[in-house]
Each structure stands twice: as C-alpha cells, then as structure tokens.
Design an enzyme around this catalytic site. Sequence first.
Site, mmCIF file in Angstrom:
data_model
loop_
_atom_site.group_PDB
_atom_site.id
_atom_site.type_symbol
_atom_site.label_atom_id
_atom_site.label_comp_id
_atom_site.label_asym_id
_atom_site.label_seq_id
_atom_site.Cartn_x
_atom_site.Cartn_y
_atom_site.Cartn_z
ATOM 1 N N ASP A 49 0.836 -1.204 0.000
ATOM 2 C CA ASP A 49 0.000 0.000 0.000
ATOM 3 C C ASP A 49 0.873 1.258 0.000
ATOM 4 O O ASP A 49 1.656 1.498 0.926
ATOM 5 C CB ASP A 49 -0.885 -0.067 1.260
ATOM 6 C CG ASP A 49 -1.978 0.969 1.269
ATOM 7 O OD1 ASP A 49 -1.986 1.849 0.397
ATOM 8 O OD2 ASP A 49 -2.832 0.886 2.173
ATOM 9 N N ASP B 45 -10.505 4.112 -1.525
ATOM 10 C CA ASP B 45 -11.068 3.141 -0.581
ATOM 11 C C ASP B 45 -12.587 3.027 -0.686
ATOM 12 O O ASP B 45 -13.296 4.026 -0.754
ATOM 13 C CB ASP B 45 -10.718 3.551 0.852
ATOM 14 C CG ASP B 45 -9.244 3.352 1.154
ATOM 15 O OD1 ASP B 45 -8.450 3.220 0.205
ATOM 16 O OD2 ASP B 45 -8.901 3.330 2.350
#
Length: 377
Positions: free
Chosen positions: A120, A191
């Site tokens: 990430d 997200d």
Amino acid sequence: MTPPMGWNSWNFFGHNVTDKDVRDSADQIVSSGMKDAGYTYVNIDDTWEGERDASGVLHSNARFPDMKVLADYVHSKGLKIGIYSSPGPKTCAKFEGSFGHEEQDAQLYASWGIDFLKYDLCGFRQAVMNVQAPNDPAEQMRLMQAAYIKMGKALRATGRPIVYSFCEYGWDAVWEWAPAAGANLWRTGGDIGPTWQSIALIGFRQAGLEQYAGPGHWNDPDMLEVGNGKLTLAENRTHFSLWAMLAAPLLAGNDLPNMKPEIRDILTNRDVIAVDQDSLGRQGSRAYSEGQVEVWTRPLAGGAMAVAVFNELDKGRYSSHPFHLSLSKLGLHGTQEGKDLWTGKNVQLTEGQAIELDGHDVLMVRIARPIVKASQR
Ligand code: GLA
C-alpha cells in the site's frame, strides 16, 4: 490464475484486528462453507506491525504474538495467509513500512509462510515522492513504479509463490504497467466504504478497464463490503453480482463470527462465484445504460454469457413502467434460455423483455448457449 478469493481484516476490524480475530475468521471460513465455495486467503491488513530490531528484522506488535504460529494455524485449516506492508517508511495507519528493508521483509514473510502481500503506497508518497521529486509528478510516478517493481523482485527472490497485490489507488493508470511489474491484482481507485453510494460509484466506474484484466492479473475495485454497514440485501446482492461481472478479487471484509445466514448465502452463491471465477478470465463490460438501469455482459468459457441488469436508483422499476431489455444491444438474437443466478430458476429472456427491479437490485442471468445475431454466426 482466477481472481483471488478470501477475507481481509480491514473493512470490519480496521485498526483493532488481533491474532484471535484472524484465527476466528479462519475458523468461520471453514465452518460457514466459505472455504468449500472457494475462499482461500485470510489476509491481515494494516496495524499488525511492531518495531525493527538492531538487525532490521521487523517484529509483529503485541496483538500478534507470533506470526509463524498464526500462519501455521491458518495453513492447518487448508487456507492461505496474507499480510500487508507499504513501500514507504510508514504504512497508512503509521505503522512500520518496508522502505529500505524490502528484501529483508520479503524473506521474513516467506519464512513465516506468507502467501499474499498487499503493498500500500501511503507513506512512500510523503517520504520519497514528495521529497525526491517535489515538483515533478511524472518523476513521482516513476519512483512509485520502481518501488513496486523492487518489492516484486524481492518476493520472487524468496522462491515462495506470493500473490502480489498493488494498492496505489489507480494512480498513473496502474492497469497499464502493473502486470509487467509483477502484480496479480491492483486497486483501480480509492477506498471503498459500506454504503450504496461508495459501492455504486466504484463498481460502475470500472467500465472500460476490462481490456486490462486476464488470468493471473486482475483489476481490483477494492475488497467486499457485503454484510457491513447498513446495506440492504438487494444492495449486498448487487455488490456481489457486480464484482463477479468485473472478475474482481472476492475478498470478504465482514465480521464472520457474527455473519447472518442471509449474508452467508450471498457470499457463498456458487453460481455467482462461478461467474467471477470463470476460466476464460475475461472481465465483463457495460453493454449499455438507460438512465437508472445499467446492463452488463460477461463472456464465459464454453461460449456461455452472463447478463446483469442493475438498477442504480433507490426507486424501483415496477409493472407500471418496467425496464425493457434489448437483447439485440447485447448481440443476441431471439429468445434466450438462461438461469436466474439469485432465484436459481430457469428463465427465458425475449427481445424487449419487461423486467421489474426493486431499487438498488439486480437481475443476473447465465445463458449457457447464447443465440447470437445471424450476422455474427
Ligand atoms: C489504505 C488502503 C486500505 C487499507 C488502509 C490501511 O487506506 O487503501 O485498503 O489497507 O490503508 O491503513
């Protein structure tokens, strides 16, 4: 080679996940029938990380007493285990990242028996991209790409097969370079959240990316929110159906020990999962949209086809003004025999078929032997 299936801790547990939550989830994947339905990876997201010791070896924090023992436990259930890191010095939740320790961390994961890494971007942006190329966005993207390639090499050097999941929010058209950089899946955007707005926005925005997916390398619209928040059953069904049409990774993100039977039934719908996991590996695409309704198709192995009709609005299409499906716009000719994948019943689709759909609901049909237009034969 098919889109990874499993579970990830983030969408429900967030920062609070513990070793026990991961074990309990693994247990539930087995006892709920999810394992038999194809769910394999038990993935720990951010916040497992502790400190590095004097030799740079990363340790897990107090909530994860022993990663090797945990990995052995998950493996003993016939499942696989995934972990999370960042190319930056810090992860999104400000825990320890892999910057400068890529090879060491990859070796550590392999020694624990890790099978999946989600990598990430987060801290790499502030610490490297913004510092080394403050006013040069193209150079920032090159630095980012190099960081993903570096970890890919480190993972391969371990000799252990580890699924490599890119999480950099779709930047720099990641779908164009991720497969060559070693990715098995790459996030295509920001997200997801457990709301209809988030799911619909992300899901329908995948249109056009279908050309980039294929066996072993998949677009990832983000992990599932099925069973989370206040989603209605129709919304949960639509979310799962759309992700299956998209050949998306199916990583459940709900509270498995407290899963309601109707949620389990959605997550274990074998027919919908079979569409997601279809061996042809071709992601579905939007055939056409008409106001509130979107019609998507997905070519399947053996010449079969999946058709999904989605109602984006919270208001339904009732018998007063049902939606009329155009088969010819799908390249189909005449009456088609199919199976409704949510009722399990055989259905016929005819040209101009009137379809009633509740708000945020879906009709998903598999046509085993589509009759294509005469001119296409
Ligand atoms: C980012 C990712 C999420 C999750 C969190 C963890 O926001 O996109 O999926 O991994 O970080 O901190």
